[in-house]
Design a protein around this motif. Structure first.
Motif, PDB file in Angstrom:
ATOM      1  N   GLY A 103       5.448  38.662 -22.388  1.00  0.00           N
ATOM      2  CA  GLY A 103       5.466  37.749 -23.534  1.00  0.00           C
ATOM      3  C   GLY A 103       6.824  37.726 -24.221  1.00  0.00           C
ATOM      4  O   GLY A 103       7.338  36.655 -24.562  1.00  0.00           O
ATOM      5  N   ALA A 104       7.418  38.902 -24.384  1.00  0.00           N
ATOM      6  CA  ALA A 104       8.739  38.980 -25.013  1.00  0.00           C
ATOM      7  C   ALA A 104       9.787  38.265 -24.171  1.00  0.00           C
ATOM      8  O   ALA A 104      10.649  37.540 -24.694  1.00  0.00           O
ATOM      9  CB  ALA A 104       9.125  40.449 -25.220  1.00  0.00           C
ATOM     10  N   ALA A 105       9.699  38.439 -22.867  1.00  0.00           N
ATOM     11  CA  ALA A 105      10.653  37.780 -21.968  1.00  0.00           C
ATOM     12  C   ALA A 105      10.468  36.263 -22.022  1.00  0.00           C
ATOM     13  O   ALA A 105      11.457  35.517 -22.013  1.00  0.00           O
ATOM     14  CB  ALA A 105      10.474  38.294 -20.537  1.00  0.00           C
ATOM     15  N   GLN A 106       9.242  35.803 -22.090  1.00  0.00           N
ATOM     16  CA  GLN A 106       9.015  34.355 -22.161  1.00  0.00           C
ATOM     17  C   GLN A 106       9.519  33.782 -23.484  1.00  0.00           C
ATOM     18  O   GLN A 106      10.043  32.669 -23.510  1.00  0.00           O
ATOM     19  CB  GLN A 106       7.547  34.023 -21.933  1.00  0.00           C
ATOM     20  CG  GLN A 106       7.192  34.108 -20.456  1.00  0.00           C
ATOM     21  CD  GLN A 106       5.865  33.482 -20.137  1.00  0.00           C
ATOM     22  OE1 GLN A 106       4.826  34.035 -20.473  1.00  0.00           O
ATOM     23  NE2 GLN A 106       5.903  32.339 -19.491  1.00  0.00           N
ATOM     24  N   LYS A 107       9.401  34.533 -24.565  1.00  0.00           N
ATOM     25  CA  LYS A 107       9.973  34.061 -25.832  1.00  0.00           C
ATOM     26  C   LYS A 107      11.475  33.855 -25.682  1.00  0.00           C
ATOM     27  O   LYS A 107      12.023  32.843 -26.131  1.00  0.00           O
ATOM     28  CB  LYS A 107       9.701  35.070 -26.956  1.00  0.00           C
ATOM     29  CG  LYS A 107       8.278  35.108 -27.438  1.00  0.00           C
ATOM     30  CD  LYS A 107       8.130  36.162 -28.517  1.00  0.00           C
ATOM     31  CE  LYS A 107       6.689  36.355 -28.925  1.00  0.00           C
ATOM     32  NZ  LYS A 107       6.550  37.392 -29.966  1.00  0.00           N
ATOM     33  N   ALA A 108      12.145  34.813 -25.053  1.00  0.00           N
ATOM     34  CA  ALA A 108      13.593  34.703 -24.836  1.00  0.00           C
ATOM     35  C   ALA A 108      13.901  33.514 -23.919  1.00  0.00           C
ATOM     36  O   ALA A 108      14.862  32.764 -24.158  1.00  0.00           O
ATOM     37  CB  ALA A 108      14.150  36.000 -24.254  1.00  0.00           C
ATOM     38  N   LYS A 109      13.090  33.336 -22.875  1.00  0.00           N
ATOM     39  CA  LYS A 109      13.304  32.200 -21.954  1.00  0.00           C
ATOM     40  C   LYS A 109      13.185  30.882 -22.705  1.00  0.00           C
ATOM     41  O   LYS A 109      13.984  29.970 -22.495  1.00  0.00           O
ATOM     42  CB  LYS A 109      12.284  32.205 -20.806  1.00  0.00           C
ATOM     43  CG  LYS A 109      12.436  33.279 -19.783  1.00  0.00           C
ATOM     44  CD  LYS A 109      13.745  33.189 -19.059  1.00  0.00           C
ATOM     45  CE  LYS A 109      14.608  34.317 -19.541  1.00  0.00           C
ATOM     46  NZ  LYS A 109      16.024  34.169 -19.452  1.00  0.00           N
ATOM     47  N   LEU A 149       7.341  34.151 -14.711  1.00  0.00           N
ATOM     48  CA  LEU A 149       6.721  35.099 -15.645  1.00  0.00           C
ATOM     49  C   LEU A 149       5.298  34.663 -15.988  1.00  0.00           C
ATOM     50  O   LEU A 149       4.394  35.493 -16.080  1.00  0.00           O
ATOM     51  CB  LEU A 149       7.565  35.230 -16.914  1.00  0.00           C
ATOM     52  CG  LEU A 149       8.860  36.009 -16.765  1.00  0.00           C
ATOM     53  CD1 LEU A 149       9.739  35.810 -17.992  1.00  0.00           C
ATOM     54  CD2 LEU A 149       8.586  37.495 -16.541  1.00  0.00           C
ATOM     55  N   GLY A 150       5.090  33.374 -16.164  1.00  0.00           N
ATOM     56  CA  GLY A 150       3.752  32.861 -16.453  1.00  0.00           C
ATOM     57  C   GLY A 150       2.791  33.125 -15.310  1.00  0.00           C
ATOM     58  O   GLY A 150       1.647  33.537 -15.524  1.00  0.00           O
ATOM     59  N   LEU A 151       3.257  32.892 -14.089  1.00  0.00           N
ATOM     60  CA  LEU A 151       2.417  33.154 -12.916  1.00  0.00           C
ATOM     61  C   LEU A 151       2.136  34.643 -12.760  1.00  0.00           C
ATOM     62  O   LEU A 151       1.026  35.040 -12.399  1.00  0.00           O
ATOM     63  CB  LEU A 151       3.082  32.607 -11.652  1.00  0.00           C
ATOM     64  CG  LEU A 151       3.163  31.082 -11.555  1.00  0.00           C
ATOM     65  CD1 LEU A 151       4.015  30.672 -10.363  1.00  0.00           C
ATOM     66  CD2 LEU A 151       1.769  30.470 -11.472  1.00  0.00           C
ATOM     67  N   LEU A 152       3.133  35.456 -13.043  1.00  0.00           N
ATOM     68  CA  LEU A 152       2.967  36.904 -12.958  1.00  0.00           C
ATOM     69  C   LEU A 152       1.921  37.382 -13.968  1.00  0.00           C
ATOM     70  O   LEU A 152       1.086  38.232 -13.660  1.00  0.00           O
ATOM     71  CB  LEU A 152       4.312  37.599 -13.192  1.00  0.00           C
ATOM     72  CG  LEU A 152       4.406  39.074 -12.888  1.00  0.00           C
ATOM     73  CD1 LEU A 152       3.995  39.374 -11.451  1.00  0.00           C
ATOM     74  CD2 LEU A 152       5.826  39.556 -13.138  1.00  0.00           C
ATOM     75  N   ALA A 153       1.959  36.812 -15.154  1.00  0.00           N
ATOM     76  CA  ALA A 153       0.988  37.185 -16.189  1.00  0.00           C
ATOM     77  C   ALA A 153      -0.436  36.836 -15.769  1.00  0.00           C
ATOM     78  O   ALA A 153      -1.395  37.500 -16.166  1.00  0.00           O
ATOM     79  CB  ALA A 153       1.329  36.491 -17.504  1.00  0.00           C
ATOM     80  N   GLN A 154      -0.577  35.812 -14.935  1.00  0.00           N
ATOM     81  CA  GLN A 154      -1.901  35.381 -14.484  1.00  0.00           C
ATOM     82  C   GLN A 154      -2.289  35.976 -13.132  1.00  0.00           C
ATOM     83  O   GLN A 154      -3.347  35.661 -12.603  1.00  0.00           O
ATOM     84  CB  GLN A 154      -1.926  33.856 -14.388  1.00  0.00           C
ATOM     85  CG  GLN A 154      -1.729  33.181 -15.711  1.00  0.00           C
ATOM     86  CD  GLN A 154      -1.566  31.678 -15.576  1.00  0.00           C
ATOM     87  OE1 GLN A 154      -1.857  31.106 -14.539  1.00  0.00           O
ATOM     88  NE2 GLN A 154      -1.109  31.044 -16.629  1.00  0.00           N
ATOM     89  N   SER A 155      -1.447  36.843 -12.600  1.00  0.00           N
ATOM     90  CA  SER A 155      -1.682  37.377 -11.255  1.00  0.00           C
ATOM     91  C   SER A 155      -2.903  38.280 -11.202  1.00  0.00           C
ATOM     92  O   SER A 155      -3.320  38.870 -12.193  1.00  0.00           O
ATOM     93  CB  SER A 155      -0.451  38.137 -10.759  1.00  0.00           C
ATOM     94  OG  SER A 155      -0.340  39.375 -11.433  1.00  0.00           O
TER      95      SER A 155
END
Length: 171
Positions: A103-109, A149-155
């Motif tokens: 989540g933190a990485a996606q905020k930065a992205k 990252l989104g796909l990884l979170a849903q893996s």
């Protein structure tokens, strides 16, 4: 100095983004070390290499345009990185921290995507075709990383880790 022209705004935004990327090159290794999910750690390592390439692209833009970057500290990225460090400090290593780091990485992205979108538009307004092309390349990478990252979170692996943690908590 406040930007008063489109060119000054472009230089300001490019300087801010350059600093944001430099901050990310220092933060991503910490996030990779804090990750327990091998796929997540690998994603952070891969993005570190991409980020180094993005810094080089900005250096190339500076070379192409002759513009001089300002010494700016990107306060937004500094805050996002501080937030991720707080997560590392406060959450035990494991699936929960992995999810928090995603989540933190996606905020930065998302911040970087907004920054590069603006830079592409400004480069276009200034007729900086080569710079716009380099910035579009980085923008595409940022969007691809966000999607990964989104796909990884849903893996399935992440779902299994969460289920295991929930089961442990109920036991």
């Amino acid at each position: 100095m406040k930007p008063k022209t489109v060119q000054e705004l472009f230089i300001h935004e490019l300087s801010d983004t350059y600093n944001a990327e430099k901050q990310m090159t220092r933060s991503l290794p910490k996030m990779a070390r804090a990750s327990t999910a091998p796929d997540l750690a690998a994603a952070f390592e891969q993005h570190l290499e991409e980020t180094r390439g993005q810094v080089e692209r900005i250096d190339k833009i500076v070379e192409l345009t002759g513009f001089k970057l300002k010494r700016l500290k990107c306060a937004a990225m500094e805050g996002l990185i501080e937030e991720s460090q707080d997560l590392i400090d406060e959450i035990d290593k494991g699936p929960l921290l992995d999810i928090a780091l995603m989540g933190a990485a996606q905020k930065a992205k998302h911040y970087e995507i907004a920054s590069y979108t603006t830079l592409v538009m400004l480069a276009g307004k200034l007729g900086l075709t080569e710079a716009a092309s380099l910035l579009e390349e980085t923008l595409a990478e940022e969007k691809a990383t966000d999607e990964k990252l989104g796909l990884l979170a849903q893996s399935a692996a992440m779902d299994d880790a969460i289920e295991d943690e929930v089961a442990d908590a109920k036991a």
